[in-house]
Design an enzyme around this catalytic site. Structure first.
Site, PDB file in Angstrom:
ATOM      1  N   ILE A   1      -2.123  -7.274  14.328  1.00  0.00           N
ATOM      2  CA  ILE A   1      -0.993  -7.140  15.268  1.00  0.00           C
ATOM      3  C   ILE A   1      -1.413  -6.345  16.502  1.00  0.00           C
ATOM      4  CG2 ILE A   1       1.376  -6.274  15.528  1.00  0.00           C
ATOM      5  CD1 ILE A   1       1.548  -6.589  12.385  1.00  0.00           C
TER       6      ILE A   1
ATOM      7  N   LYS B   1     -13.368   1.954  15.831  1.00  0.00           N
ATOM      8  CA  LYS B   1     -12.132   1.162  15.735  1.00  0.00           C
ATOM      9  C   LYS B   1     -11.432   1.071  17.085  1.00  0.00           C
ATOM     10  CE  LYS B   1     -10.206   1.046  11.710  1.00  0.00           C
ATOM     11  NZ  LYS B   1      -9.549   1.522  10.501  1.00  0.00           N
TER      12      LYS B   1
ATOM     13  N   ASN C   1       0.837  -1.204   0.000  1.00  0.00           N
ATOM     14  CA  ASN C   1       0.000   0.000   0.000  1.00  0.00           C
ATOM     15  C   ASN C   1       0.868   1.250   0.000  1.00  0.00           C
ATOM     16  OD1 ASN C   1       0.521   0.790   2.849  1.00  0.00           O
ATOM     17  ND2 ASN C   1      -0.430  -1.205   3.228  1.00  0.00           N
TER      18      ASN C   1
ATOM     19  N   PRO D   1      -3.045 -11.662  10.396  1.00  0.00           N
ATOM     20  CA  PRO D   1      -3.287 -11.434  11.827  1.00  0.00           C
ATOM     21  C   PRO D   1      -3.351  -9.938  12.113  1.00  0.00           C
ATOM     22  CG  PRO D   1      -1.012 -12.111  11.429  1.00  0.00           C
ATOM     23  CD  PRO D   1      -1.735 -12.269  10.132  1.00  0.00           C
TER      24      PRO D   1
ATOM     25  N   LYS E   1     -10.610  -2.477  18.828  1.00  0.00           N
ATOM     26  CA  LYS E   1      -9.238  -2.926  19.108  1.00  0.00           C
ATOM     27  C   LYS E   1      -8.992  -3.049  20.608  1.00  0.00           C
ATOM     28  CE  LYS E   1      -7.685  -2.359  14.718  1.00  0.00           C
ATOM     29  NZ  LYS E   1      -6.863  -3.193  13.863  1.00  0.00           N
TER      30      LYS E   1
HETATM   31  N1  CTP Z   1      -3.324  -3.025  12.473  1.00  0.00           N
HETATM   32  C1  CTP Z   1      -2.531  -4.084  12.856  1.00  0.00           C
HETATM   33  N2  CTP Z   1      -2.612  -5.265  12.174  1.00  0.00           N
HETATM   34  C2  CTP Z   1      -3.467  -5.421  11.154  1.00  0.00           C
HETATM   35  C3  CTP Z   1      -4.286  -4.347  10.747  1.00  0.00           C
HETATM   36  C4  CTP Z   1      -4.187  -3.153  11.443  1.00  0.00           C
HETATM   37  O1  CTP Z   1      -1.724  -3.927  13.801  1.00  0.00           O
HETATM   38  N3  CTP Z   1      -3.529  -6.576  10.524  1.00  0.00           N
HETATM   39  C5  CTP Z   1      -3.249  -1.780  13.243  1.00  0.00           C
HETATM   40  C6  CTP Z   1      -2.695  -0.599  12.472  1.00  0.00           C
HETATM   41  O2  CTP Z   1      -1.293  -0.483  12.659  1.00  0.00           O
HETATM   42  C7  CTP Z   1      -3.453   0.561  13.100  1.00  0.00           C
HETATM   43  C8  CTP Z   1      -4.771  -0.030  13.466  1.00  0.00           C
HETATM   44  O3  CTP Z   1      -4.566  -1.422  13.578  1.00  0.00           O
HETATM   45  O4  CTP Z   1      -2.836   0.994  14.300  1.00  0.00           O
HETATM   46  C9  CTP Z   1      -5.889   0.251  12.499  1.00  0.00           C
HETATM   47  O5  CTP Z   1      -5.515  -0.075  11.194  1.00  0.00           O
HETATM   48  P1  CTP Z   1      -6.473   0.220   9.958  1.00  0.00           P
HETATM   49  O6  CTP Z   1      -5.825  -0.315   8.721  1.00  0.00           O
HETATM   50  O7  CTP Z   1      -6.929   1.639   9.989  1.00  0.00           O
HETATM   51  O8  CTP Z   1      -7.751  -0.639  10.350  1.00  0.00           O
HETATM   52  P2  CTP Z   1      -8.106  -2.130  10.258  1.00  0.00           P
HETATM   53  O9  CTP Z   1      -7.996  -2.731  11.622  1.00  0.00           O
HETATM   54  O10 CTP Z   1      -7.337  -2.815   9.183  1.00  0.00           O
HETATM   55  O11 CTP Z   1      -9.653  -2.046   9.868  1.00  0.00           O
HETATM   56  P3  CTP Z   1     -10.338  -1.603   8.463  1.00  0.00           P
HETATM   57  O12 CTP Z   1      -9.362  -1.972   7.383  1.00  0.00           O
HETATM   58  O13 CTP Z   1     -11.583  -2.407   8.446  1.00  0.00           O
HETATM   59  O14 CTP Z   1     -10.597  -0.133   8.557  1.00  0.00           O
END
Ligand code: CTP
Length: 441
Positions: free
Chosen positions: A347, A381, A248, A345, A385
């Site tokens: 994280i 969110k 990305n 996963p 989380k």
């Molecule tokens: N994050 C993570 N591991 C993942 C996805 C996200 O640790 N597999 C963490 C990101 O580093 C960030 C937060 O979760 O701190 C939110 O990430 P974001 O991409 O905005 O959200 P998602 O949890 O992926 O949800 P969505 O894509 O549905 O908005």
């Protein structure tokens, strides 16, 4: 005025420069070398001693001034063999001092006057011989006299050693360094690599920008002293085959800025970085990873001792279900291969649900990159989380940029942080984290 250019530039940038157009170049160094007044109001006495690294002291002088400091240069006679006082005067815009008998001072005591004005004395380069003088309290030239005469509790002494690798490794030098440290001096360390003498090893003076970063950190309030901060940054890369993958637009700049701000605040910092080419902030342990699963393993490992976890990484939510061992070839049918995906996963969620976070030993902060409806998405969110603090931003408006605007979301509500350079926002976020941790203690 066209700046001197090295290497090749992207054609559109080169064309814009030829036409004299103002062009915004997003540099990977912008976060580590921000055009900011980090040293505004600080008066630095910059001491030069004899060593070839004096050529770098000219650049350091400029960098300090660009960062808002005023600089008074003091040179030893040996330093004047390597660079002229004229150069240093022109760069610092002040007369250079070199002699303890300098009659320009009405009381004829430059060692007293110059040291009383200083917020810090920085000796760069600091030769092996000058260390000996400092260790023994020698005072037969202006610079050593001034160091001895400085009010030791008010005027810190920072040393940037520079010498041949054998001189640096010599037990006498190491002994002197330990003694100087015990006497209260801050040793900024040395670089490693090719030396002017033709040998390769430790002992080079740090680069001017590295020294600047260390000096700025030195003056920063130690809001996170004793803490261990873990930061994830950048994108992840999920391989399809040995040639291709999905990723990305995350540049990693925000995560690297937070890493730097945490180190400035006195924390031990572990940076788990996805594939980005940003330079590592000073004094930070960096672990490079590619995929989300690698990032998870490195983060879970560091989270065992971390007390703060800031998840800025834009982790790929999905990865190809299988990874081909060899490049997937076109089969001539005109049909694209059908890719299946598996969820990666989470994280942040994994670590936030772990024992350390749930028992209050690890303070977790998440980031939310949204494309719309920031407040609602960010609040939802944060709850999902299970974390105390979440930072919301609009992803497409921030990826790759040097500035950003953010929204802090916690149990009490939302607080906007207006548009500013990422390093400024990072420092504010670190202060907010420190405030919340103090309140929770
Ligand atoms: N994050 C993570 N591991 C993942 C996805 C996200 O640790 N597999 C963490 C990101 O580093 C960030 C937060 O979760 O701190 C939110 O990430 P974001 O991409 O905005 O959200 P998602 O949890 O992926 O949800 P969505 O894509 O549905 O908005």
């Amino acid at each position: 005025h066209t700046p001197p250019l090295r290497g090749s530039l992207p054609p559109e940038v080169a064309l814009a420069l030829r036409r004299g157009m103002a062009t915004r170049i997003c540099s990977p160094y912008a976060v580590t070398m921000p055009p900011m007044n980090d040293l505004a109001g600080k008066h630095i006495v910059l001491g030069l001693t004899g060593g070839i690294a004096c050529y770098k002291a000219a650049e350091l002088c400029r960098a300090l001034i660009k960062a808002g400091a005023t600089v008074q240069v003091v040179m030893t006679q040996a330093a004047e063999q390597f660079i002229t006082p004229v150069t240093m005067q022109a760069l610092s815009n002040r007369t250079v001092y070199g002699s303890q008998w300098d009659a320009r001072e009405p009381n004829n005591m430059p060692h007293i006057n110059l040291s009383r004005e200083a917020d810090a004395i920085v000796i760069a380069p600091c030769s092996a011989d000058f260390m000996v003088k400092l260790v023994h309290g020698g005072a037969d030239d202006l610079l050593s006299l001034m160091c001895l005469a400085r009010p030791i509790d008010k005027v810190p002494l920072l040393l940037a050693p520079a010498m041949n690798r054998e001189m640096w490794a010599h037990p006498a030098t190491q002994r002197n360094m330990a003694q100087l440290s015990a006497d209260g001096a801050t040793i900024l360390g040395v670089g490693s690599g090719f030396q002017a003498c033709g040998e390769t090893g430790d002992g080079r003076m740090l680069e001017p920008q590295e020294l600047l970063e260390d000096i700025v950190a030195f003056f920063s309030p130690k809001l996170l002293a004793g803490q261990h901060v873990l930061v994830t940054a950048g994108p992840t890369f999920e391989a399809i085959d040995p040639i291709r993958g999905i990723t990305n637009h995350s540049s990693g700049k925000m995560g690297f800025a937070i890493t730097r701000a945490a180190r400035e605040a006195g924390a031990q910092v572990t940076l788990v970085a996805g594939p980005v080419s940003l330079p590592t902030p000073r004094g930070v342990q960096r672990v490079n990873v590619k995929s989300a699963r690698e990032m998870l393993a490195a983060s879970v490992d560091a989270a065992q001792t971390a007390t703060v976890f800031v998840a800025t990484a834009a982790v790929a939510d999905w990865r190809p279900a299988t990874q081909a061992n060899h490049k997937i070839k076109k089969d001539g049918s005109g049909q694209a291969p059908l890719l299946q995906f598996t969820e990666n996963p989470d994280i942040l969620h994994t670590i936030a649900q772990g024992e350390r976070a749930r028992s209050g030993q690890l303070f977790c902060v998440g980031f939310a990159a949204e494309s719309q409806d920031l407040v609602n998405n960010a609040q939802a969110k944060r709850a999902r989380k299970g974390i105390p603090l979440l930072v919301g931003n609009i992803g497409p408006l921030t990826f790759g940029q040097d500035d950003n605007e953010m929204l802090l979301v916690d149990a009490a509500g939302v607080q906007p942080l207006p548009r500013a350079p990422k390093l400024v926002l990072a420092r504010k976020l670190i202060a907010e984290i420190a405030r919340r941790m103090r309140a929770a203690a």
